[in-house]
Design a protein around this motif. Structure first.
Motif, PDB file in Angstrom:
ATOM      1  N   LYS A   1       0.991  -1.124   0.033  1.00 55.13           N
ATOM      2  CA  LYS A   1      -0.006   0.127  -0.078  1.00 55.13           C
ATOM      3  C   LYS A   1       0.672   1.175  -0.044  1.00 55.13           C
ATOM      4  O   LYS A   1       0.449   2.134  -0.657  1.00 55.13           O
ATOM      5  CB  LYS A   1      -1.123  -0.039   1.077  1.00 55.13           C
ATOM      6  N   TYR A   2       1.802   1.384   0.818  1.00 54.63           N
ATOM      7  CA  TYR A   2       2.884   2.101   0.961  1.00 54.63           C
ATOM      8  C   TYR A   2       3.385   2.674  -0.503  1.00 54.63           C
ATOM      9  O   TYR A   2       3.611   3.878  -1.354  1.00 54.63           O
ATOM     10  CB  TYR A   2       3.917   2.268   1.864  1.00 54.63           C
ATOM     11  N   TYR A   3       3.928   1.570  -1.093  1.00 52.90           N
ATOM     12  CA  TYR A   3       4.625   1.793  -2.437  1.00 52.90           C
ATOM     13  C   TYR A   3       3.484   2.259  -3.293  1.00 52.90           C
ATOM     14  O   TYR A   3       3.794   3.163  -4.297  1.00 52.90           O
ATOM     15  CB  TYR A   3       4.903   0.393  -3.165  1.00 52.90           C
ATOM     16  N   SER A   4       2.132   1.962  -3.490  1.00 51.95           N
ATOM     17  CA  SER A   4       1.148   2.429  -4.382  1.00 51.95           C
ATOM     18  C   SER A   4       1.014   3.794  -4.267  1.00 51.95           C
ATOM     19  O   SER A   4       0.558   4.483  -5.054  1.00 51.95           O
ATOM     20  CB  SER A   4      -0.109   1.494  -4.030  1.00 51.95           C
ATOM     21  N   GLU A   5       1.358   4.384  -3.063  1.00 50.49           N
ATOM     22  CA  GLU A   5       0.992   5.699  -2.608  1.00 50.49           C
ATOM     23  C   GLU A   5       2.293   6.692  -3.149  1.00 50.49           C
ATOM     24  O   GLU A   5       2.049   7.913  -3.413  1.00 50.49           O
ATOM     25  CB  GLU A   5       0.999   5.899  -1.034  1.00 50.49           C
ATOM     26  N   VAL A   6       3.485   6.142  -3.024  1.00 51.72           N
ATOM     27  CA  VAL A   6       4.718   6.943  -3.489  1.00 51.72           C
ATOM     28  C   VAL A   6       5.462   6.556  -4.775  1.00 51.72           C
ATOM     29  O   VAL A   6       5.889   7.398  -5.244  1.00 51.72           O
ATOM     30  CB  VAL A   6       5.754   6.783  -2.356  1.00 51.72           C
ATOM     31  N   PHE A   7       5.127   5.362  -5.332  1.00 51.68           N
ATOM     32  CA  PHE A   7       5.586   5.318  -6.633  1.00 51.68           C
ATOM     33  C   PHE A   7       5.163   6.293  -7.734  1.00 51.68           C
ATOM     34  O   PHE A   7       3.889   6.643  -7.750  1.00 51.68           O
ATOM     35  CB  PHE A   7       5.286   3.704  -7.187  1.00 51.68           C
ATOM     36  N   PRO A   8       5.714   6.271  -8.648  1.00 48.22           N
ATOM     37  CA  PRO A   8       5.170   6.945 -10.122  1.00 48.22           C
ATOM     38  C   PRO A   8       3.974   6.190 -10.491  1.00 48.22           C
ATOM     39  O   PRO A   8       4.349   4.660 -10.413  1.00 48.22           O
ATOM     40  CB  PRO A   8       6.495   6.998 -11.119  1.00 48.22           C
ATOM     41  N   PRO A   9       3.067   6.562 -11.239  1.00 47.45           N
ATOM     42  CA  PRO A   9       2.232   5.771 -11.594  1.00 47.45           C
ATOM     43  C   PRO A   9       2.415   4.534 -12.674  1.00 47.45           C
ATOM     44  O   PRO A   9       3.656   4.935 -13.522  1.00 47.45           O
ATOM     45  CB  PRO A   9       1.192   6.723 -12.510  1.00 47.45           C
ATOM     46  N   SER A  10       2.003   3.577 -12.737  1.00 48.77           N
ATOM     47  CA  SER A  10       2.373   2.445 -13.615  1.00 48.77           C
ATOM     48  C   SER A  10       2.446   3.148 -15.007  1.00 48.77           C
ATOM     49  O   SER A  10       1.693   3.628 -15.509  1.00 48.77           O
ATOM     50  CB  SER A  10       1.345   1.150 -13.221  1.00 48.77           C
ATOM     51  N   ASN A  11       3.594   2.429 -15.689  1.00 48.25           N
ATOM     52  CA  ASN A  11       3.493   2.850 -17.226  1.00 48.25           C
ATOM     53  C   ASN A  11       3.900   4.154 -17.292  1.00 48.25           C
ATOM     54  O   ASN A  11       3.492   4.652 -18.492  1.00 48.25           O
ATOM     55  CB  ASN A  11       2.333   2.364 -17.909  1.00 48.25           C
ATOM     56  N   THR A  12       4.514   4.796 -16.432  1.00 51.13           N
ATOM     57  CA  THR A  12       5.052   6.178 -16.800  1.00 51.13           C
ATOM     58  C   THR A  12       6.493   6.347 -17.810  1.00 51.13           C
ATOM     59  O   THR A  12       7.357   5.516 -17.499  1.00 51.13           O
ATOM     60  CB  THR A  12       5.488   6.997 -15.326  1.00 51.13           C
ATOM     61  N   PRO A  13       6.138   6.823 -18.786  1.00 52.00           N
ATOM     62  CA  PRO A  13       7.405   6.667 -19.563  1.00 52.00           C
ATOM     63  C   PRO A  13       8.799   7.321 -18.913  1.00 52.00           C
ATOM     64  O   PRO A  13       8.799   8.357 -18.265  1.00 52.00           O
ATOM     65  CB  PRO A  13       6.880   7.589 -20.857  1.00 52.00           C
ATOM     66  N   GLY A  14       9.738   6.667 -19.360  1.00 54.40           N
ATOM     67  CA  GLY A  14      11.057   6.865 -18.633  1.00 54.40           C
ATOM     68  C   GLY A  14      11.328   6.609 -17.260  1.00 54.40           C
ATOM     69  O   GLY A  14      12.683   6.936 -16.844  1.00 54.40           O
TER      70      GLY A  14
END
Length: 322
Positions: free
Chosen positions: A149-162
């Motif tokens: 859950k923490y990762y889901s809140e702080v990671f860049p959105p899935s499939n973000t270019p670059g």
């Protein structure tokens, strides 16, 4: 006003169970703890605590007698979380208290740890220890869910270019959100069979960072670095954190997560001699003394304090260049 933070050494003695290591109560005696240890370790532990072990002094990590670092430099301001009556462990059990530990911390001028603080009970090659795949999880399901859950809140959105992510000390599972994808997610770990089974990885590399702390990637390569429940095994943490800074892009995020479990024989002495809140300070110090990071911050994401595995995050960002 800056907080001068002192550490209290807790007599936490390990009980080896199927999936990892759990601390005994501080009221347990050394004899009790040795009796609780897996039979394959019992003889060796008795030898160490009786002064054996090839002529070396009894290990501090077994006896819990203290550590040779910054207590002489730092004491707690205000007395609400003193090293005397109220221990850091009691402090850490208050929800939200962990977040305060690194705020306005006043660090000693020099890195306060000594070489012996990074020794381990088992100094045999890590390649032997990790030779056999371990397709198990090292924290319980609620803690895993909290980390995801923490990762889901702080990671860049899935499939973000670059976007590129490095999962350090990776294995067969990274606890990333279900279906999370980026063009590049790299696993750096010790066991190739485990890394091959990790579905989130787009590539991997096998390397023992305790032998060679140089991360095998170009400067400014990654937007995020994760390390799940493995920071306690690093014997050259400053070298590794400097490498993390090198391979992170400016402003890149480094997330260190940990619980109170470990492979006791492979965890560093400073870790097995101290408590959960102390670990927050230890990891925070790695960011601080590596240089080039923003002031580290801590988050307590423990899902059910006292009822399931605790879970803590210490994170920082690489300082952005002008």
């Amino acid at each position: 006003m800056a907080n001068r933070i002192g550490l209290r050494i807790h007599h936490r003695l390990p009980v080896v169970l199927a999936g990892g290591v759990y601390p005994c109560s501080s009221s347990y005696s050394v004899t009790c703890a040795i009796g609780s240890v897996h039979p394959s370790l019992s003889k060796a532990l008795k030898q160490w605590t009786s002064g054996g072990g090839g002529g070396r002094a009894p290990r501090r990590l077994i006896l819990g007698l203290g550590v040779s670092f910054w207590t002489q430099y730092m004491s707690m301001a205000g007395g609400s979380v003193g090293v005397g009556g109220n221990s850091f462990i009691a402090f850490a059990r208050q929800k939200g208290a962990v977040e305060e530990i690194l705020k306005n911390a006043e660090w000693p001028e020099q890195f306060p740890f000594k070489e012996e603080d990074f020794q381990r009970f088992d100094e045999s090659p890590d390649s032997l220890f990790y030779e056999t795949p371990r397709l198990v999880t090292h924290i319980d399901d609620p803690a895993i869910a909290a980390l995801t859950k923490y990762y889901s809140e702080v990671f860049p959105p899935s499939n973000t270019p670059g976007v590129s992510i490095l999962d350090m000390c990776s294995s067969w599972v990274s606890h990333f959100p279900a279906g999370y994808k980026q063009d590049r997610i790299v696993g750096l770990g010790m066991n190739e069979e485990e890394l091959k089974l990790n579905p989130v990885l787009t590539e991997y590399a096998v390397q023992d960072l305790n032998l060679n702390p140089k991360i095998p990637f170009e400067d400014n390569s990654f937007d995020v670095i994760t390390n799940a429940v493995s920071v306690d095994y690093l014997t050259k943490p400053l070298d590794i954190f400097k490498e993390m800074r090198r391979v992170l892009k400016p402003g890149g995020l480094a997330i260190m997560s940990f619980s109170n479990r470990c492979f006791f024989t492979k965890a560093i002495s400073i870790w097995t001699s101290t408590g959960d809140a102390d670990h927050v300070l230890i990891v925070g110090s790695y960011f601080h003394y590596a240089g080039g990071f923003e002031p580290p911050q801590a988050v307590d994401i423990s899902p059910n304090p006292g009822r399931s595995d605790p879970m803590y995050i210490v994170y920082s960002r690489k300082v952005s260049t002008a």
